[in-house]
Design a protein around this motif. Sequence first.
Motif, mmCIF file in Angstrom:
data_model
loop_
_atom_site.group_PDB
_atom_site.id
_atom_site.type_symbol
_atom_site.label_atom_id
_atom_site.label_comp_id
_atom_site.label_asym_id
_atom_site.label_seq_id
_atom_site.Cartn_x
_atom_site.Cartn_y
_atom_site.Cartn_z
ATOM 1 N N PRO A 125 0.836 -1.209 0.000
ATOM 2 C CA PRO A 125 0.000 0.000 0.000
ATOM 3 C C PRO A 125 0.870 1.257 0.000
ATOM 4 O O PRO A 125 2.012 1.244 0.472
ATOM 5 C CB PRO A 125 -0.803 -0.127 1.309
ATOM 6 N N GLU A 126 0.315 2.330 -0.519
ATOM 7 C CA GLU A 126 1.082 3.567 -0.677
ATOM 8 C C GLU A 126 1.779 4.014 0.607
ATOM 9 O O GLU A 126 2.970 4.384 0.566
ATOM 10 C CB GLU A 126 0.166 4.677 -1.220
ATOM 11 N N PRO A 127 1.128 4.018 1.782
ATOM 12 C CA PRO A 127 1.849 4.455 2.986
ATOM 13 C C PRO A 127 3.071 3.599 3.292
ATOM 14 O O PRO A 127 4.032 4.090 3.888
ATOM 15 C CB PRO A 127 0.789 4.324 4.085
ATOM 16 N N TRP A 128 3.038 2.329 2.887
ATOM 17 C CA TRP A 128 4.161 1.424 3.150
ATOM 18 C C TRP A 128 5.283 1.600 2.132
ATOM 19 O O TRP A 128 6.339 0.983 2.249
ATOM 20 C CB TRP A 128 3.659 -0.015 3.182
ATOM 21 N N GLU A 234 -6.069 -4.822 3.462
ATOM 22 C CA GLU A 234 -7.376 -4.189 3.564
ATOM 23 C C GLU A 234 -7.433 -3.146 4.684
ATOM 24 O O GLU A 234 -8.285 -2.255 4.665
ATOM 25 C CB GLU A 234 -8.477 -5.225 3.761
ATOM 26 N N LEU A 235 -6.536 -3.239 5.659
ATOM 27 C CA LEU A 235 -6.440 -2.213 6.700
ATOM 28 C C LEU A 235 -5.417 -1.149 6.311
ATOM 29 O O LEU A 235 -5.659 0.050 6.490
ATOM 30 C CB LEU A 235 -6.054 -2.851 8.035
ATOM 31 N N ALA A 236 -4.288 -1.593 5.783
ATOM 32 C CA ALA A 236 -3.223 -0.648 5.434
ATOM 33 C C ALA A 236 -3.651 0.311 4.331
ATOM 34 O O ALA A 236 -3.268 1.483 4.325
ATOM 35 C CB ALA A 236 -1.975 -1.419 5.004
ATOM 36 N N ALA A 237 -4.471 -0.175 3.393
ATOM 37 C CA ALA A 237 -4.910 0.678 2.288
ATOM 38 C C ALA A 237 -5.816 1.798 2.759
ATOM 39 O O ALA A 237 -6.015 2.783 2.038
ATOM 40 C CB ALA A 237 -5.633 -0.161 1.238
ATOM 41 N N MET A 238 -6.363 1.676 3.976
ATOM 42 C CA MET A 238 -7.253 2.706 4.511
ATOM 43 C C MET A 238 -6.491 3.774 5.290
ATOM 44 O O MET A 238 -7.103 4.686 5.850
ATOM 45 C CB MET A 238 -8.304 2.064 5.424
ATOM 46 N N GLU A 239 -5.190 3.663 5.352
ATOM 47 C CA GLU A 239 -4.361 4.611 6.090
ATOM 48 C C GLU A 239 -3.750 5.643 5.146
ATOM 49 O O GLU A 239 -3.680 5.443 3.930
ATOM 50 C CB GLU A 239 -3.240 3.880 6.834
ATOM 51 N N ALA A 240 -3.298 6.748 5.728
ATOM 52 C CA ALA A 240 -2.570 7.770 4.977
ATOM 53 C C ALA A 240 -1.489 8.341 5.886
ATOM 54 O O ALA A 240 -1.669 8.401 7.104
ATOM 55 C CB ALA A 240 -3.511 8.875 4.498
ATOM 56 N N ARG A 370 -6.735 6.782 -4.201
ATOM 57 C CA ARG A 370 -6.111 5.486 -4.469
ATOM 58 C C ARG A 370 -6.864 4.316 -3.853
ATOM 59 O O ARG A 370 -6.604 3.152 -4.194
ATOM 60 C CB ARG A 370 -4.669 5.472 -3.944
ATOM 61 N N THR A 371 -7.765 4.586 -2.906
ATOM 62 C CA THR A 371 -8.492 3.513 -2.228
ATOM 63 C C THR A 371 -9.980 3.828 -2.213
ATOM 64 O O THR A 371 -10.382 4.945 -1.868
ATOM 65 C CB THR A 371 -8.012 3.347 -0.772
ATOM 66 N N LEU A 372 -10.783 2.841 -2.578
ATOM 67 C CA LEU A 372 -12.233 2.936 -2.444
ATOM 68 C C LEU A 372 -12.738 1.668 -1.782
ATOM 69 O O LEU A 372 -12.447 0.560 -2.244
ATOM 70 C CB LEU A 372 -12.918 3.108 -3.799
ATOM 71 N N ALA A 373 -13.481 1.837 -0.703
ATOM 72 C CA ALA A 373 -14.153 0.729 -0.039
ATOM 73 C C ALA A 373 -15.622 1.103 0.074
ATOM 74 O O ALA A 373 -15.964 2.139 0.664
ATOM 75 C CB ALA A 373 -13.554 0.471 1.345
ATOM 76 N N ALA A 374 -16.502 0.301 -0.513
ATOM 77 C CA ALA A 374 -17.934 0.610 -0.528
ATOM 78 C C ALA A 374 -18.724 -0.559 0.029
ATOM 79 O O ALA A 374 -18.617 -1.691 -0.455
ATOM 80 C CB ALA A 374 -18.394 0.941 -1.947
ATOM 81 N N TYR A 375 -19.508 -0.277 1.053
ATOM 82 C CA TYR A 375 -20.354 -1.286 1.690
ATOM 83 C C TYR A 375 -21.394 -1.768 0.680
ATOM 84 O O TYR A 375 -21.865 -0.991 -0.163
ATOM 85 C CB TYR A 375 -21.027 -0.661 2.911
ATOM 86 N N PRO A 376 -21.756 -3.051 0.717
ATOM 87 C CA PRO A 376 -22.732 -3.569 -0.253
ATOM 88 C C PRO A 376 -24.016 -2.742 -0.297
ATOM 89 O O PRO A 376 -24.583 -2.393 0.737
ATOM 90 C CB PRO A 376 -23.004 -4.989 0.256
ATOM 91 N N GLY A 377 -24.444 -2.422 -1.514
ATOM 92 C CA GLY A 377 -25.700 -1.711 -1.713
ATOM 93 C C GLY A 377 -25.618 -0.208 -1.613
ATOM 94 O O GLY A 377 -26.638 0.476 -1.741
ATOM 95 N N LEU A 391 -7.014 4.201 -8.801
ATOM 96 C CA LEU A 391 -7.206 3.272 -7.690
ATOM 97 C C LEU A 391 -6.120 2.199 -7.668
ATOM 98 O O LEU A 391 -5.780 1.617 -8.697
ATOM 99 C CB LEU A 391 -8.570 2.583 -7.796
ATOM 100 N N GLU A 392 -5.589 1.931 -6.460
ATOM 101 C CA GLU A 392 -4.698 0.789 -6.275
ATOM 102 C C GLU A 392 -5.342 -0.271 -5.399
ATOM 103 O O GLU A 392 -4.879 -1.422 -5.364
ATOM 104 C CB GLU A 392 -3.357 1.228 -5.684
ATOM 105 N N PHE A 393 -6.414 0.096 -4.674
ATOM 106 C CA PHE A 393 -7.114 -0.884 -3.828
ATOM 107 C C PHE A 393 -8.612 -0.638 -3.924
ATOM 108 O O PHE A 393 -9.074 0.506 -3.862
ATOM 109 C CB PHE A 393 -6.683 -0.765 -2.367
#
Length: 459
Positions: A125-128, A234-240, A370-377, A391-393
């Motif tokens: 992930p980008e922060p890493w 999935e956790l690291a991609a949500m960080e900045a 770079r990151t998109l997480a969308a809950y179903p629906g 997007l990377e994740f």
Amino acid sequence: MPSIHDFATWEPVLRLLRAGNAESTTTDCRVAGRIGPQGWSLPPRRQPPTPDGAARPDNARDELDAVQPVLNALADIGVDDISFTAEIAPTGKTVLYLLADSPAVEPGIGNPYPGSLILVDGALPEPWRRLPVPAPGASPAPPVDPAALERTLRERLPDAIGATDAEIAAAEARLGIALPDELKAVFRVVRARWEDWGDDYDAACRVFSAVGCELYSLDELSIADVPSRAWPWELAAMEAVETPPDAAVQGLVGSPGWIAFGDSGGGDRIAVDLTPGPRGHIGQIIILNHEECIGAGLVADSLTDLVVNGHKQGRGAPREEPPPPVAWVNIHGLPSVEAAAHEGLEVLSIGVWEGEPVSLAPVIGLPRLRTLAAYPGTLADPLEIAELTGLEFLELGPDDWRVLLDAGAVPRGLSAAAIEAHGNPSTLPIVDLANEILALWDRPPIIRTRYEGDLGPVA
């Protein structure tokens, strides 16, 4: 020893889970879980309490006894853990699937579903990927005085056994970095080996009190770099990561200039910082909170300062939550995607939502997203994702992934992806979906193996 592929190895687990399913005598029982030596995730069992209303004390023991054959079989083949799913008919006829981990799939977090899918081998992930930014004006703090530091410690620890120059040089060669003069001064006084204290805990405590932390031995010194702070995608991609202009410490995951030399006593690493922030000092002492994956807090301006004056702050300095590049749109967060959109947005999470599905139009074209997480629906049109070219994740529910796959619109710039398996869906369709995504990048699939057995009818 029964093999991991023997149905008998799995019978105790399957019987236990069937017994905890009240409907197992009339309908098929579907169970799934993950088992490994570090722990296991199994479906909850609905067992009645004792007559006096207390929980049954043997539940934990029953579970351990049931998983032990699986743990033994895993140890026999050197595998860390394994996922499974099974359909158990009321007659006891059972179909069991074992799901072999793919090297391109991280384990699920607390569930039997696939974790993040690593689409590009070795991707981080980008922060890493962030490296320290040079601070040309940084210098050691005024209190730095290795000679005074050594005198102070010798007065406090007159009987301590110090390290030789050869031992210090060996540590430097192992780490690939020269130790700061202050750190050398500490180890010339005390090398912090348990055998030197004769396993006397009080003697160790006197050393730790004199230095201001639980001092590592020279053999335990390490670099608090990025690999030392591994985090699920999935956790690291949500960080900045951010380093404000007035920061003493750079907001990094890790740095080749962070030399960890001690512990706080609570699992937090204490390190010398040779790559300080804009307002920091070379050789300042920082603390890396073990519950966080990014950043560190300032402890003292130098080792001399730490030993003479003690800690400035007991733990890492608080960071703004969430940082501005991260936006959370949900019933308790931001009210809309429009409210989240700005030029510096890196991470967008769309969570549980009570209103109409949302459009991604406000964030299309943002340069750093770079990151998109969308809950179903929650998405009005999943195909809008195809326009998010940076997007990377990407994390979506199965239905949204299906839309992208059927339209050939999965962003090919992704480095990793995840499937949000909400509501306890059947495991096998999620595995099939994961394999379909992996196939787009020619990545190794999750292998599922089918077994049949008979547990007999419920007694």
